[in-house]
Design a protein around this motif. Sequence first.
Motif: not given
Length: 389
Positions: A246-247, A249, A252-256
């Motif tokens: 998880k990035i 933040h 926000e739920y953003d995974h790279d």
Amino acid sequence: MNKEWLEIIKGIKNIHDSKEFLPLHEPIFDEKEVEYVTDCIQTGWVSSVGKYVEDFEKLLAEYTGVKRAVAVVNGTAALQIALKIANVKKNDEIFVPSLTFIATANAISYLQAVPHFVDVSKETLGLDPNKLENHIRETCRTHNNCLINKKTGRVVRAVVAMHTFGHSVDLDKLLDICNRYNLVLIEDAAESLGSYYKGQHTGSFGLVSALSFNGNKIITTGGGGAILTNNEELADYAKHITTTAKIPHQWEYDHDEIGYNYRMPNINAAIGCAQIEKLDEFLISKRDLVKQYQKIFSSIDGVTLFTEPNFGKSNYWLQAIIIDIDKHDHGTILNLLNKEGIMARPIWRPLHELEPYKNCPKSDLEVTNYLKKAVINIPSTPLKGRVNR
């Protein structure tokens, strides 16, 4: 039951001051664990976020002398991530002892790599560097700075050295082999927290290493493990992918990338913080136990208590006796001890004999096959009367 073994059984029970069942290894808790766990519960920080995770990681790094420690859910997950961040790829072969717990090979398999079994040394119970080098010369070739298994055509990427029962392998020789053949050294230090090789803590030699804090280890978090490394970039990556990639933040739920939900819960880390405060006392008690076991086993012919190699200082996590199989029957001794309420177990069944791994590449495993018939673990809990509680 002969007189010699009657005296051994009596001696073991006297050492542990117990007439009841003696487990192989049990944890020792006191009010400190209760205090820290209660704090987690009262504040509500019981899951994967909280101060105890960070505190435990710092304590581990300081104790082992590495730059970073990343706490995870168990030792198998720690080893899997250690292999992944060491760039182990699908179909790579990894040199590993057959005489180890299955988790060592499973962690390799989770990455779709292949365990390649190598024999162990009678002096350490871990990988034998001399046999490893001879096996490399016989079965491998180099191409484009890679070691290749001549029979399978696969790249051999790394060596996983497991410190059996807390006894260090000969790391200088293994490091030399790794350097000459462009292999990555990864330490499976699951059993060796508190063990040293030539004055330096095990788990600090490899590019990455793995610890375990299962309930039967020298310190426990109930369930848990940790990745050790001196590489800050690899530590950051390990922490990232063990928290679902998880990035960071605020909302926000953003995974790279595809990550893993492997982070150690705060409540488990709280137990670990309390346990590591007592680790030095555990180690002193363990060495006291060795001295007492040496006295009682010196009276019986054909049985030897296994002790640390001369280049290492062991945590003596599990005590092991080595029997002369020409003088004593392995199964008979195991049955006798357990029948008398003394938990005893054989060493692990070698992995090359197990169904999932019977077709893996392997070297000659003469010592491995001998030790499976000669090693017996006996009760190894720190002597409670000698640990401040």
